[in-house]
Structure formats: C-alpha cells, structure tokens
Design a protein around this motif. Structure first.
Motif, PDB file in Angstrom:
ATOM      1  N   GLN A 118       0.846  -1.186   0.000  1.00  0.00           N
ATOM      2  CA  GLN A 118       0.000   0.000   0.000  1.00  0.00           C
ATOM      3  C   GLN A 118       0.883   1.239   0.000  1.00  0.00           C
ATOM      4  O   GLN A 118       1.818   1.332   0.800  1.00  0.00           O
ATOM      5  CB  GLN A 118      -0.891   0.015   1.241  1.00  0.00           C
ATOM      6  CG  GLN A 118      -1.828  -1.177   1.358  1.00  0.00           C
ATOM      7  CD  GLN A 118      -2.716  -1.078   2.580  1.00  0.00           C
ATOM      8  OE1 GLN A 118      -3.145   0.005   2.965  1.00  0.00           O
ATOM      9  NE2 GLN A 118      -2.988  -2.208   3.201  1.00  0.00           N
ATOM     10  N   PRO A 119       0.621   2.196  -0.891  1.00  0.00           N
ATOM     11  CA  PRO A 119       1.426   3.421  -0.896  1.00  0.00           C
ATOM     12  C   PRO A 119       1.091   4.294   0.312  1.00  0.00           C
ATOM     13  O   PRO A 119      -0.079   4.545   0.599  1.00  0.00           O
ATOM     14  CB  PRO A 119       1.026   4.101  -2.208  1.00  0.00           C
ATOM     15  CG  PRO A 119      -0.334   3.572  -2.514  1.00  0.00           C
ATOM     16  CD  PRO A 119      -0.390   2.182  -1.962  1.00  0.00           C
ATOM     17  N   TYR A 120       2.118   4.700   1.032  1.00  0.00           N
ATOM     18  CA  TYR A 120       1.964   5.563   2.197  1.00  0.00           C
ATOM     19  C   TYR A 120       2.902   6.758   2.050  1.00  0.00           C
ATOM     20  O   TYR A 120       4.078   6.586   1.737  1.00  0.00           O
ATOM     21  CB  TYR A 120       2.350   4.833   3.485  1.00  0.00           C
ATOM     22  CG  TYR A 120       1.291   3.952   4.085  1.00  0.00           C
ATOM     23  CD1 TYR A 120       0.516   4.392   5.149  1.00  0.00           C
ATOM     24  CD2 TYR A 120       1.067   2.669   3.600  1.00  0.00           C
ATOM     25  CE1 TYR A 120      -0.443   3.570   5.729  1.00  0.00           C
ATOM     26  CE2 TYR A 120       0.109   1.842   4.161  1.00  0.00           C
ATOM     27  CZ  TYR A 120      -0.643   2.305   5.223  1.00  0.00           C
ATOM     28  OH  TYR A 120      -1.600   1.489   5.782  1.00  0.00           O
ATOM     29  N   THR A 121       2.390   7.949   2.328  1.00  0.00           N
ATOM     30  CA  THR A 121       3.288   9.089   2.471  1.00  0.00           C
ATOM     31  C   THR A 121       3.945   9.003   3.843  1.00  0.00           C
ATOM     32  O   THR A 121       3.433   8.334   4.755  1.00  0.00           O
ATOM     33  CB  THR A 121       2.532  10.413   2.359  1.00  0.00           C
ATOM     34  OG1 THR A 121       1.601  10.509   3.458  1.00  0.00           O
ATOM     35  CG2 THR A 121       1.793  10.532   1.031  1.00  0.00           C
ATOM     36  N   PHE A 122       5.066   9.674   4.002  1.00  0.00           N
ATOM     37  CA  PHE A 122       5.733   9.665   5.302  1.00  0.00           C
ATOM     38  C   PHE A 122       4.835  10.278   6.370  1.00  0.00           C
ATOM     39  O   PHE A 122       4.758   9.760   7.492  1.00  0.00           O
ATOM     40  CB  PHE A 122       7.058  10.422   5.228  1.00  0.00           C
ATOM     41  CG  PHE A 122       7.767  10.510   6.538  1.00  0.00           C
ATOM     42  CD1 PHE A 122       8.287   9.376   7.141  1.00  0.00           C
ATOM     43  CD2 PHE A 122       7.901  11.729   7.198  1.00  0.00           C
ATOM     44  CE1 PHE A 122       8.934   9.446   8.374  1.00  0.00           C
ATOM     45  CE2 PHE A 122       8.537  11.806   8.415  1.00  0.00           C
ATOM     46  CZ  PHE A 122       9.061  10.665   9.009  1.00  0.00           C
ATOM     47  N   ASP A 123       4.129  11.351   6.057  1.00  0.00           N
ATOM     48  CA  ASP A 123       3.243  11.998   7.035  1.00  0.00           C
ATOM     49  C   ASP A 123       2.164  11.034   7.514  1.00  0.00           C
ATOM     50  O   ASP A 123       1.794  11.036   8.703  1.00  0.00           O
ATOM     51  CB  ASP A 123       2.599  13.243   6.435  1.00  0.00           C
ATOM     52  CG  ASP A 123       3.571  14.408   6.289  1.00  0.00           C
ATOM     53  OD1 ASP A 123       4.664  14.342   6.893  1.00  0.00           O
ATOM     54  OD2 ASP A 123       3.247  15.372   5.573  1.00  0.00           O
ATOM     55  N   ARG A 124       1.654  10.214   6.616  1.00  0.00           N
ATOM     56  CA  ARG A 124       0.635   9.249   7.004  1.00  0.00           C
ATOM     57  C   ARG A 124       1.215   8.202   7.947  1.00  0.00           C
ATOM     58  O   ARG A 124       0.556   7.763   8.898  1.00  0.00           O
ATOM     59  CB  ARG A 124       0.048   8.596   5.757  1.00  0.00           C
ATOM     60  CG  ARG A 124      -1.131   7.672   6.033  1.00  0.00           C
ATOM     61  CD  ARG A 124      -1.659   7.083   4.743  1.00  0.00           C
ATOM     62  NE  ARG A 124      -2.641   6.052   5.004  1.00  0.00           N
ATOM     63  CZ  ARG A 124      -3.043   5.153   4.108  1.00  0.00           C
ATOM     64  NH1 ARG A 124      -2.550   5.190   2.873  1.00  0.00           N
ATOM     65  NH2 ARG A 124      -3.926   4.230   4.423  1.00  0.00           N
ATOM     66  N   LEU A 125       2.441   7.795   7.707  1.00  0.00           N
ATOM     67  CA  LEU A 125       3.087   6.825   8.594  1.00  0.00           C
ATOM     68  C   LEU A 125       3.356   7.432   9.964  1.00  0.00           C
ATOM     69  O   LEU A 125       3.216   6.753  10.984  1.00  0.00           O
ATOM     70  CB  LEU A 125       4.384   6.323   7.969  1.00  0.00           C
ATOM     71  CG  LEU A 125       4.233   5.433   6.737  1.00  0.00           C
ATOM     72  CD1 LEU A 125       5.600   5.087   6.158  1.00  0.00           C
ATOM     73  CD2 LEU A 125       3.462   4.152   7.065  1.00  0.00           C
ATOM     74  N   VAL A 126       3.753   8.704   9.993  1.00  0.00           N
ATOM     75  CA  VAL A 126       3.958   9.387  11.281  1.00  0.00           C
ATOM     76  C   VAL A 126       2.649   9.410  12.060  1.00  0.00           C
ATOM     77  O   VAL A 126       2.620   9.152  13.271  1.00  0.00           O
ATOM     78  CB  VAL A 126       4.502  10.810  11.075  1.00  0.00           C
ATOM     79  CG1 VAL A 126       4.502  11.586  12.393  1.00  0.00           C
ATOM     80  CG2 VAL A 126       5.906  10.773  10.491  1.00  0.00           C
ATOM     81  N   ALA A 127       1.553   9.710  11.371  1.00  0.00           N
ATOM     82  CA  ALA A 127       0.254   9.747  12.042  1.00  0.00           C
ATOM     83  C   ALA A 127      -0.125   8.367  12.578  1.00  0.00           C
ATOM     84  O   ALA A 127      -0.651   8.247  13.694  1.00  0.00           O
ATOM     85  CB  ALA A 127      -0.810  10.251  11.068  1.00  0.00           C
ATOM     86  N   ARG A 128       0.161   7.333  11.810  1.00  0.00           N
ATOM     87  CA  ARG A 128      -0.169   5.976  12.257  1.00  0.00           C
ATOM     88  C   ARG A 128       0.677   5.586  13.464  1.00  0.00           C
ATOM     89  O   ARG A 128       0.161   5.007  14.439  1.00  0.00           O
ATOM     90  CB  ARG A 128       0.050   4.985  11.103  1.00  0.00           C
ATOM     91  CG  ARG A 128      -0.311   3.558  11.453  1.00  0.00           C
ATOM     92  CD  ARG A 128      -0.349   2.673  10.221  1.00  0.00           C
ATOM     93  NE  ARG A 128      -0.706   1.307  10.585  1.00  0.00           N
ATOM     94  CZ  ARG A 128      -1.465   0.499   9.860  1.00  0.00           C
ATOM     95  NH1 ARG A 128      -1.973   0.924   8.712  1.00  0.00           N
ATOM     96  NH2 ARG A 128      -1.718  -0.741  10.259  1.00  0.00           N
TER      97      ARG A 128
END
Length: 218
Positions: A6-16
C-alpha cells in the motif's frame, strides 16, 4: 509478494505511529523488510518526527561479535539469521514491553546495545529507553521469521510494517551501501546478489505475518 503493498506518504506513517503511541501502555512497533529496503532510514525519521515519546532500538545491536563469528565459521555470512543473538533480542523486547519495571535501580530505564558500523561491533548499553517513552520502534530483517526464538517476536510487537521497495532499486541501494563500506564495485555487487539476496528471499516468505505492507509514496 502475496500481500499487495500500500502506498503511504511519510506523514501518514507518522500519524499511524503517533496513534499507536497514544493507544495505551508502551507500544512496540516493528519495521521489517529485506536488506536495502530503507528500514533504518524510515525508523530514524519516524522517531525524529515523534520526538521524546518514541525511541529506536534496532535489531542490529544483536549482531554476534566478530571474534564469535570467526569462531563459528559464519563470518562470511554476517547478516544471516544465525549470525544474531536472536534469544537476546527477544528478551530485550519482552523487557521493553514492561517499561523496565524490574527493580534494577535505574529508574525503569532499559539499556539496549547499538551496532557501530565503523567498528563492525555492537556496544552494550549504548541506547537508553527511559520509562516515559510510549513507543519503541525496532527495525530489522527477521522480525517476522516464525522459527524459534524469532517467532516469539510477533506476539511482543503491537504492530509490524513490512517495508517494500522495487527489487532493482533495492539492489542498487544495497550495492551503493557496500561500496560506501569500502568494498570494490565487484565485491559490492557480488554481496548484494549473493548472501544478501539469500537473506532477502527468506525475509520475503514472512510478509504475510505483517500488519501492513508499506511502499513509500512521494
């Protein structure tokens, strides 16, 4: 790979990761993947973005010492599954889950080893994880391997991401890394497509045990 990335931006990973840190008692996040996939870089960036609520404890701190690898006849395969102290790593993850509440007089701080590339050795007690840390991020090749003692890790880690990278780009990065460590272009390519690829093939079989397969986007 049977599970689609699944494509994730870095910001989305930080939020997760931030949501995991706020989920309750101390949480453990694992980042697995093949050599050269970018696990160390992602883990370092995550912890830097989250600040003092997070700490990084890499699996690499449990490399067996150079002398021991030579004694065992495994030095030419350094980085393979049996060149790590898997039981020691599992024991540390178990201790980190408790927040260091061991009555050791250190205020609940847990100390972990750190692998120093310039020495090719691990240094004991180099990473401090104080009790206020809510998220421990650990990264390494073998977090999802089911064979003992590694198989115990999955039950200790609250979430595991499998970091995916296109094979050609991963091999290019890995070859460049070996060149940066002082190997010749030929030696670097041989290592990346030899021992490292054997390890990568093993790691690829563990992807189904992850919570999500991540491919960084943007």
């Amino acid at each position: 790979m049977s599970v689609p990335a699944q494509p994730y931006t870095f910001d989305r990973l930080v939020a997760r990761a931030g949501a995991l840190a706020g989920a309750g008692p101390r949480q453990l996040l694992g980042i697995a993947g093949a050599p050269g996939a970018g696990k160390s870089t992602l883990a370092q960036r995550l912890v830097a973005a989250l600040g003092p609520v997070a700490a990084l404890v890499p699996m690499d701190g449990f490399h067996l010492a150079e002398a021991e690898l030579h004694r065992l006849g495994r030095h030419h395969r350094k980085g393979a599954l049996d060149t790590f102290d898997g039981a020691g790593y599992v024991a540390l993850m178990r201790r980190l889950r408790t927040g260091g509440e061991s009555g050791d007089g250190a205020g609940g701080t847990v100390y972990a080893p750190e692998f120093r590339r310039e020495l090719e050795e691990s240094i004991a007690g180099a990473i401090a994880v104080p009790p206020q840390v809510r998220l421990v991020v650990t990264e390494g090749n073998y977090l999802l391997v089911p064979a003992p003692p590694w198989g115990e890790l999955r039950g200790l880690l609250d979430e595991v991401w499998f970091l995916d990278l296109e094979a050609g780009e991963r091999l290019r990065r890995l070859t460049d890394r070996h060149i940066g460590f002082g190997r010749s272009v030929t030696e670097a390519a041989t290592r990346a497509r030899g021992t490292d690829q054997v390890n990568a093939d093993l790691i690829e079989t563990t992807v189904d045990r992850s919570d999500v397969v991540v491919r960084l986007a943007g």
